[in-house]
Scaffold this active site. Structure first.
Site, PDB file in Angstrom:
ATOM      1  N   HIS A  37       0.809  -1.229   0.000  1.00  0.00           N
ATOM      2  CA  HIS A  37       0.000   0.000   0.000  1.00  0.00           C
ATOM      3  C   HIS A  37       0.838   1.272   0.000  1.00  0.00           C
ATOM      4  CE1 HIS A  37      -4.184  -1.427   0.209  1.00  0.00           C
ATOM      5  NE2 HIS A  37      -3.624  -2.510   0.732  1.00  0.00           N
ATOM      6  N   ASP A  39       2.766   2.082  -2.555  1.00  0.00           N
ATOM      7  CA  ASP A  39       3.085   2.506  -3.932  1.00  0.00           C
ATOM      8  C   ASP A  39       2.308   3.744  -4.348  1.00  0.00           C
ATOM      9  OD1 ASP A  39       0.706   1.010  -4.102  1.00  0.00           O
ATOM     10  OD2 ASP A  39       1.245   0.061  -6.009  1.00  0.00           O
ATOM     11  N   SER A 130      -3.539 -10.461 -11.387  1.00  0.00           N
ATOM     12  CA  SER A 130      -4.000 -10.871 -12.711  1.00  0.00           C
ATOM     13  C   SER A 130      -4.467  -9.638 -13.496  1.00  0.00           C
ATOM     14  CB  SER A 130      -5.120 -11.904 -12.603  1.00  0.00           C
ATOM     15  OG  SER A 130      -6.157 -11.430 -11.795  1.00  0.00           O
ATOM     16  N   ASP A 175       2.119  -3.180  -9.389  1.00  0.00           N
ATOM     17  CA  ASP A 175       1.796  -4.423 -10.096  1.00  0.00           C
ATOM     18  C   ASP A 175       2.161  -4.316 -11.574  1.00  0.00           C
ATOM     19  OD1 ASP A 175       0.732  -4.834  -7.646  1.00  0.00           O
ATOM     20  OD2 ASP A 175      -1.363  -4.773  -8.277  1.00  0.00           O
ATOM     21  N   TYR A 225     -10.286  -1.060  -0.797  1.00  0.00           N
ATOM     22  CA  TYR A 225      -9.008  -0.507  -1.265  1.00  0.00           C
ATOM     23  C   TYR A 225      -9.110   1.011  -1.468  1.00  0.00           C
ATOM     24  CZ  TYR A 225      -4.722  -0.030  -4.028  1.00  0.00           C
ATOM     25  OH  TYR A 225      -3.480   0.344  -4.483  1.00  0.00           O
TER      26      TYR A 225
END
Ligand code: GLA
Length: 395
Positions: A37, A39, A130, A175, A225
């Site tokens: 968290h 980033d 993903s 990611d 989030y």
């Protein structure tokens, strides 16, 4: 496993489009050793791409205005006109791709017709990114096939933009960076403020990272989030108002945070305190990695879990249980929930000789407690997105 994925995707392309594909791309998921968290708060992160992929089988269609996808795992197709402006649609998987197309279009670039089939070995909703693999994979394909001239960094940013605008998750950049910049056998330390990064050897000499998937699925569209980002933004606003000379969030001190504590309230305070401590932990972890101090690295991982569970509050009973029980086992140096949280996997640093025992014990305990069969992933740190050519790339 990857070979099967490639063959299955090629076959799916054949069936969907009645012809052979021309290119195969592999876009990896990621693990994150530490730095959760942070980033989106100018922090450092330590992710790596892994050997779980979304595989794309692709053919360029000349003189066509259509881009068509076949999502093998959902058995669904979607087509759109490449000369028209796109807006979000009800199917989430499509939005990741349309968002990329939209970001590319906004940069003034044009693409041609395409047919794409894709399939994945990255479990969805398990914290292995993903989503980034899908966005960045498509961005990479467009860039390569139509010579768009984007740099790797720009591809990562396009992926993130897609998620912000078309999917609605205000994610950071970790990611996408891991998926694009991954290197075989290397962990990257990414400075999320400057986007500079450097690589560290991931050879842990007798220890390995093992993932335990709680099978508690989540999507960051509804997980909380975005709420965490709001809590943090509230703290940041007050901090920058009081200390306008500070440039990066990580340069605020805990003492400065204490000065705005009353104004921002306990929730925002706890979130920001976690972030400042986590950013420091990542720097220590990078040092531990470079010195091969696995014991220190493990301790830092476990400290992160405590912060994520009690201060950032993104864990859940299942993950707290997994971490607590895993830490009791012989040969375990550290354990924590990984990724955005609210479910998904734990990452565990375990002595190679003890891995099998730990897996067996935890699997049994988890099933007894929750009646859920946990999954185990022993992943290999791998290359970032690339076109697959059978001879050059060993899988
Ligand atoms: C998700 C987001 C990332 C990052 C992590 C938490 O994976 O996509 O940007 O914020 O959560 O570290």
């Amino acid at each position: 496993m990857t070979e099967k994925l490639i063959n299955d995707t090629k076959e799916a392309f054949q069936k969907a489009f009645q012809k052979e594909s021309e290119h195969i791309y592999l876009s990896p998921g990621r693990i994150n050793i530490i730095g959760e968290h942070v980033d989106y708060s100018d922090g450092f992160v330590l992710p790596a791409a892994i050997d779980k992929y979304i595989c794309f089988a692709v053919k360029k269609i000349d003189n066509s205005e259509t881009c068509t996808f076949f999502a093998k795992d959902f058995n669904e197709s979607f087509s759109f006109n490449i000369n028209e402006k796109q807006t979000p649609v009800p199917q989430t998987w499509v939005n990741y791709l349309l968002g990329v197309f939209n970001a590319v279009q906004e940069e003034g670039k044009t693409i041609g017709g395409l047919e794409i089939a894709f399939s994945s070995t990255i479990p969805m909703g398990s914290g292995l990114s993903s989503s980034a693999a899908l966005e960045c994979g498509f961005a990479f394909i467009l860039n390569q096939i139509f010579n768009l001239g984007f740099s790797k960094k720009e591809l990562a940013v396009i992926g993130q933009k897609s998620e912000h605008t078309f999917v609605g998750v205000k994610c950071g950049i970790m990611d996408q960076f891991a998926s694009v910049f991954g290197k075989d056998g290397k962990v990257m330390m990414l400075d999320c403020h400057s986007l500079d990064h450097q690589y560290y050897n991931a050879d842990l000499k007798g220890f390995e990272f093992v993932l335990f998937d709680s099978c508690v699925k989540h999507t960051h569209l509804t997980s909380g989030y975005n709420d965490r980002r709001k809590d943090v933004d509230n703290g940041k606003k007050a901090l920058w108002k009081k200390f306008p000379h500070i440039v990066k969030f990580r340069d605020f001190s805990v003492e400065m945070l204490d000065e705005v504590r009353e104004e921002i309230g306990e929730i925002s305070y706890k979130r920001c305190l976690y972030l400042l401590n986590e950013i420091e932990r990542v720097e220590q972890a990078a040092l531990a990695l470079s010195e091969n101090n696995v014991a220190r690295l493990g301790k830092l991982l476990t400290e992160t879990h405590a912060g994520l569970s009690t201060e950032f509050e993104v864990s859940c009973n299942e993950l707290d249980f997994l971490v607590e029980q895993t830490l009791k086992e012989q040969g375990v140096l550290g354990a924590r929930i990984m990724g955005g949280g609210f479910g998904g996997c734990s990452i565990n640093l375990i002595k190679e000789d003890d891995v099998e025992n730990v897996i067996n014990t935890i699997r049994e305990k988890y099933e007894d407690e929750f009646n859920i069969q946990m999954k185990v992933y022993q992943v290999k740190i791998s290359e970032g997105i690339k076109e697959y050519t059978p001879n050059e790339f060993s899988i």
